[in-house]
Scaffold this motif. Sequence first.
Motif, PDB file in Angstrom:
ATOM      1  N   ARG A 228       0.829  -1.204   0.000  1.00  0.00           N
ATOM      2  CA  ARG A 228       0.000   0.000   0.000  1.00  0.00           C
ATOM      3  C   ARG A 228       0.864   1.254   0.000  1.00  0.00           C
ATOM      4  N   ALA A 229       2.011   1.193   0.663  1.00  0.00           N
ATOM      5  CA  ALA A 229       2.912   2.346   0.703  1.00  0.00           C
ATOM      6  C   ALA A 229       3.630   2.534  -0.631  1.00  0.00           C
ATOM      7  N   LYS A 230       4.002   1.416  -1.272  1.00  0.00           N
ATOM      8  CA  LYS A 230       4.723   1.479  -2.548  1.00  0.00           C
ATOM      9  C   LYS A 230       4.421   0.193  -3.319  1.00  0.00           C
ATOM     10  N   PRO A 231       3.447   0.229  -4.226  1.00  0.00           N
ATOM     11  CA  PRO A 231       2.974  -0.994  -4.879  1.00  0.00           C
ATOM     12  C   PRO A 231       4.055  -1.789  -5.611  1.00  0.00           C
ATOM     13  N   ASP A 232       5.117  -1.122  -6.109  1.00  0.00           N
ATOM     14  CA  ASP A 232       6.154  -1.866  -6.832  1.00  0.00           C
ATOM     15  C   ASP A 232       7.370  -2.158  -5.956  1.00  0.00           C
ATOM     16  N   ALA A 233       7.192  -2.124  -4.636  1.00  0.00           N
ATOM     17  CA  ALA A 233       8.272  -2.520  -3.728  1.00  0.00           C
ATOM     18  C   ALA A 233       8.437  -4.036  -3.768  1.00  0.00           C
ATOM     19  N   TRP A 234       9.665  -4.475  -3.483  1.00  0.00           N
ATOM     20  CA  TRP A 234      10.001  -5.906  -3.522  1.00  0.00           C
ATOM     21  C   TRP A 234      10.426  -6.347  -2.134  1.00  0.00           C
ATOM     22  N   CYS A 235       9.796  -7.397  -1.618  1.00  0.00           N
ATOM     23  CA  CYS A 235      10.123  -7.944  -0.296  1.00  0.00           C
ATOM     24  C   CYS A 235      10.427  -9.429  -0.431  1.00  0.00           C
ATOM     25  N   PHE A 236      11.675  -9.813  -0.193  1.00  0.00           N
ATOM     26  CA  PHE A 236      11.987 -11.241  -0.185  1.00  0.00           C
ATOM     27  C   PHE A 236      12.674 -11.596   1.129  1.00  0.00           C
ATOM     28  N   GLY A 237      12.430 -12.816   1.589  1.00  0.00           N
ATOM     29  CA  GLY A 237      12.863 -13.216   2.915  1.00  0.00           C
ATOM     30  C   GLY A 237      14.035 -14.179   2.912  1.00  0.00           C
ATOM     31  N   GLU A 238      14.784 -14.135   3.994  1.00  0.00           N
ATOM     32  CA  GLU A 238      15.802 -15.142   4.275  1.00  0.00           C
ATOM     33  C   GLU A 238      15.122 -16.255   5.066  1.00  0.00           C
ATOM     34  N   VAL A 239      14.835 -17.366   4.397  1.00  0.00           N
ATOM     35  CA  VAL A 239      14.180 -18.501   5.035  1.00  0.00           C
ATOM     36  C   VAL A 239      15.062 -19.724   4.786  1.00  0.00           C
ATOM     37  N   VAL A 240      15.928 -20.021   5.752  1.00  0.00           N
ATOM     38  CA  VAL A 240      16.872 -21.132   5.603  1.00  0.00           C
ATOM     39  C   VAL A 240      16.202 -22.389   6.142  1.00  0.00           C
ATOM     40  N   ASP A 241      15.206 -22.842   5.407  1.00  0.00           N
ATOM     41  CA  ASP A 241      14.371 -23.968   5.798  1.00  0.00           C
ATOM     42  C   ASP A 241      14.154 -24.860   4.576  1.00  0.00           C
ATOM     43  N   PRO A 242      13.598 -26.055   4.762  1.00  0.00           N
ATOM     44  CA  PRO A 242      13.303 -26.907   3.612  1.00  0.00           C
ATOM     45  C   PRO A 242      12.335 -26.229   2.640  1.00  0.00           C
ATOM     46  N   PRO A 243      12.330 -26.651   1.371  1.00  0.00           N
ATOM     47  CA  PRO A 243      11.444 -26.038   0.377  1.00  0.00           C
ATOM     48  C   PRO A 243       9.972 -26.012   0.792  1.00  0.00           C
TER      49      PRO A 243
END
Length: 612
Positions: A372-387
Motif C-alpha cells: 500500500r505504501a509502494k505498490p512496486d516494492a520488492w520484499c523477499f525473505g531469508e528462510v533457511v528452511d526446507p522447500p
Amino acid sequence: MEDHIFGTFSTDQLKFLHERASAMGVQHRARLLPLDPSPGEPFTLVVTSGTEFPARAIVACYTTDGSEPTLECTQLPFQRMARFWSTAAWGYVTEWHALVPPQSEGTLFRYRIAAQDGEGTWFWADWPQPKLAVEEVLVKGGESAPLRAEPGRPTDFAISIDHFAPPTWVQDAVIYQVFLDRFARDEDGGWPTPPSLYDLYGGTLRGVIRKLEHIASLGATCLWLSPLFPSPTHHGYDATDYFDVEPRYGTKDDLKELVQKAHTLGIRVLLDLICNHVCNEHPIFQKALRDPESEERNWFWIDPSYTPHGYRAFFSVETMPELNTDHPTVRDYLIRAAEMWLKEVDIDGFRLDYAHGPSHAFWADFWRAVKRAKPDAWCFGEVVDPPESQLSYVGYLDGVLDFHLGDALRRVFAYGGQSLLWFDGFLRDHDAFFPSHERFSRPTFLDNHDMDRFLFAAGGSLDRLKLATLVLYTLPQPPLLYYGTEIALQQRYGKSEGYGLEVSREPMAWELATENAELLRYFQRLGALRHSEPAMRPASRETFYVGQDDYLGRHERDGSEILVLLNRVPASTTIKHEALQGSFVDLLSEKPLALTGAVTLEGIEGRLLKRL
C-alpha cells in the motif's frame, strides 16, 4: 558437504529432530490449499495431529475485522481426511481439513487453531514448535531437546486476500549485495588494519555513492545494502533504532542521495530489515528489563525459563533479544519503520533477515502495508528452511532467497560432490515445486556474508567461479552477486576453522579490479547478456544431452534461443549433437562459429551460443 547455510539442518540428527517435532502435537504451519487464495475463492486450512495427542475435535477461530481471534469468535470445524505413518515420531499422524468460504478482496483473515483432547480441554496450535526444538539442540548441544509443548500459547495466523505479486521489474533484476562497513570509504585509500574482522573498517554510504558506476557496469539493477540502522556492531543485525542511519555510515540525507543517484543509473535500492530481534542496547528492551510492569515488557519473551539469559534470544545470542512480533505495538512499530523508508527515502523494498522467525500473521500485515505504501516494492525473505517451509511464504512475501539452489550450485561447481546429471534433475524438480518466478521470486546466489565465499570453497579456482556464474546467470530467477566476487576477493580462513561468520567479510580490495581485469570483464559481459538476450532468463529449458560432467541444453524465452554448453572437469571434452550444426555466434567472445555437429570445450569451460 553441508554448508553453514543449513545450520539448523546441518546434521542428520537435526533433520530427524525437526521431522519428529513436526509430526507431534497439533501443527498447522500456515498450510493452505491453494497456497495463495484469490478474492472470491474458497480455500482449505490443513492441520495435522500427532499420535500422542488423540484430538477429538479441531476448530479454526477467525475474524475478518482485524481483531484478535479467540475461542468465542466464529468457528470453522475441521474434518479428518487421512492418516499416515511417521517413522520419526513412530506413530500415526492424522491430517485434518477445514474449508473457508470465499473472502472479498482486501480482507485480512485472522485465525487461530484450537484442538480438543479426550477430556474436553482445548489446546492451541502450533505446538510443539520444531524450530525452537532444533535451535535449542544447535545452541546447547546434546542428542535432543525436550519438545516443549506450550498449548496455552496460541500461534497467530492470517492471510491477506489480495492480488499482490512481485513487481514486474524484478523479472529482469540483477542484484548486487554490499556489506556497508567493508565496501568503500568516503575517499580512495587503503583500509585500516584493525585486530580482527569483528572490528570496524569504515565503509560508508558516500563510499557506495562513489562506486555506483562500478555496480552499474556489472549490469546490476538492484542494490542490497546490509543493515544501516544504528548498531554497535560492524554487521548491524542488532539495531538500536529502526528510524535512523548509523552515524558512522553517514546520514539519512546521504542515503537519499544514494537512492536518487542509483535510480538515475537504473538501480533500485533495498534495505536489509531485521524484524525478528533487536540489540540488547535498544532503549525499548532496556526499559522492558528495568520495569516488569511496563508495556514494553510485552515486546519480548522475558521469563526465567529462557536460560541462560532470562529472555528468548536469537540462537541464544545474549545481545540479540527476540521480538514478540505478534504483539500489536511491536507489529505497528516495525511496519511504521518500513513505511517511513519507503515514503521518505524512496527505498524500493527489503531483504528480510531471518524471515522464518516472525509469524506468517506478522508478514501478512507487513506485506499489505508495504504494497500500500509502494505498490512496486520488492520484499523477499531469508528462510533457511526446507522447500516445503519456503513454499508457505507464497501469499505472504514476494519471494525467498533460494538457498537450496545456491547449495546445489556449490555442491556441483565448488565442491564437486554432485554431478551435472544430478543438477539437471534437481533443477527440473525444484522449478516444478515452486510457483512461477512471476508469482514468487527466488533470488539465487553463489555466496553471501554468512557463507564461505564460492572462490574459497572452490579452492581458489577462477575457472570454477566463472563456470558457476555462467550457470547462475542463465537461470530464470534473479542472480545475486556478493560484493568482491567479480574481482576474486578472497578470505583467509574457512568458517569451519573457528573464526566465525566474519571470515567472508573482508574489506573490498579495489586493486584487484586491475589485477583480475579479465574476470571483471567476464562478469560485466554476463551482466550485459542477462539484459540483451531474453533466453538468458529462460521461460523453458530443454536438455539435449547431460552426463556426469558435461551438458548441452537449449534455453528459450519469447522466441529467443541460446545453447548452453558446460564442461566441469579439467580435461577437454567434445559434445556431439544435431543441434550443433549451422552458423552461431559465441556470446561470450562475440566471435562467429560454423559448426558441423560438435563443439570441443576446454577444461572447466562454459559456452553460450546463439544461432545466426
